[in-house]
Enzyme design. Structure first.
Site, mmCIF file in Angstrom:
data_model
loop_
_atom_site.group_PDB
_atom_site.id
_atom_site.type_symbol
_atom_site.label_atom_id
_atom_site.label_comp_id
_atom_site.label_asym_id
_atom_site.label_seq_id
_atom_site.Cartn_x
_atom_site.Cartn_y
_atom_site.Cartn_z
ATOM 1 N N ASP A 177 0.879 -1.164 0.000
ATOM 2 C CA ASP A 177 0.000 0.000 0.000
ATOM 3 C C ASP A 177 0.918 1.216 0.000
ATOM 4 O O ASP A 177 1.436 1.603 1.050
ATOM 5 C CB ASP A 177 -0.899 -0.020 1.240
ATOM 6 C CG ASP A 177 -1.818 1.185 1.309
ATOM 7 O OD1 ASP A 177 -2.207 1.708 0.250
ATOM 8 O OD2 ASP A 177 -2.146 1.607 2.435
ATOM 9 N N GLU A 204 -1.326 -1.457 -4.711
ATOM 10 C CA GLU A 204 -2.546 -0.674 -4.885
ATOM 11 C C GLU A 204 -2.234 0.481 -5.825
ATOM 12 O O GLU A 204 -1.252 1.205 -5.635
ATOM 13 C CB GLU A 204 -3.064 -0.141 -3.551
ATOM 14 C CG GLU A 204 -4.376 0.591 -3.702
ATOM 15 C CD GLU A 204 -5.013 0.986 -2.391
ATOM 16 O OE1 GLU A 204 -6.060 1.640 -2.441
ATOM 17 O OE2 GLU A 204 -4.474 0.650 -1.325
ATOM 18 N N ASP A 248 -2.665 0.745 7.120
ATOM 19 C CA ASP A 248 -1.846 0.599 5.912
ATOM 20 C C ASP A 248 -1.397 -0.852 5.720
ATOM 21 O O ASP A 248 -1.323 -1.340 4.595
ATOM 22 C CB ASP A 248 -0.622 1.517 5.983
ATOM 23 C CG ASP A 248 -1.011 2.956 6.226
ATOM 24 O OD1 ASP A 248 -1.305 3.659 5.248
ATOM 25 O OD2 ASP A 248 -1.042 3.369 7.396
#
Length: 163
Positions: A9, A76, A148
């Site tokens: 992430d 992501e 996260d």
């Protein structure tokens, strides 16, 4: 056959990572088991000069790659929220892609909506729904923290569904 997937992430202040293994069991109907190996975050301080923050990400990402030896990395995709924060995340993401290129690691990318759809069946699911799905899929007693890291595990799980 076992595959190790590292989910990321991206972020400049906090970059989440999550590592899972996917083992395919050759039965009459093939099955895949998924297990969590580890998760965490790489943090940089806003008080530190930008170049040094990017160096920290670079060095720490190499450490994570060395420790977990992933077969595949799932990232992501950048989500445009506010231009100033998007630029910072894009810089961190550039370092991430550089590290993957140096290590010749294959990677896949997913939008937030794709991740939500894969884990909850609904592309507009809220963060808590996704986090609960992560805990359920990985048979965890509680939602991984910080957010996260949970997000990184969600990205890794999304990649595992594509195998």
């Amino acid at each position: 056959m076992e595959k190790r997937i590292l989910g990321l992430d991206p972020g400049l202040a906090t970059l989440g990572f999550g590592v899972i293994t996917c083992t395919q069991i050759a039965n009459k109907v093939p099955e895949t088991t998924v297990n969590m190996l580890d998760f965490g975050v790489i943090k940089t301080s806003a008080d530190v000069e930008m170049g040094l923050r990017l160096c920290t990400l670079f060095d720490d990402l190499h450490t994570v790659m060395e420790e977990f030896q992933p077969d595949l990395v799932a990232i992501e995709k950048l989500f445009f929220y506010r231009m100033s924060s998007t630029i910072l995340v894009a810089q961190a993401r550039g370092v991430l892609i550089l590290v993957l290129g140096q290590r010749r690691l294959p990677y896949v990318e997913f939008t937030p909506a794709q991740i939500k759809q894969a884990l909850t069946g609904y592309g507009n699911a809220d963060k808590l729904d996704v986090q609960e799905a992560v805990a359920r899929e990985l048979d965890l007693d509680e939602i991984p923290k910080p957010d996260d890291a949970a997000d990184a595990l969600a990205v890794a799980l999304t990649a595992s569904y594509q195998l």
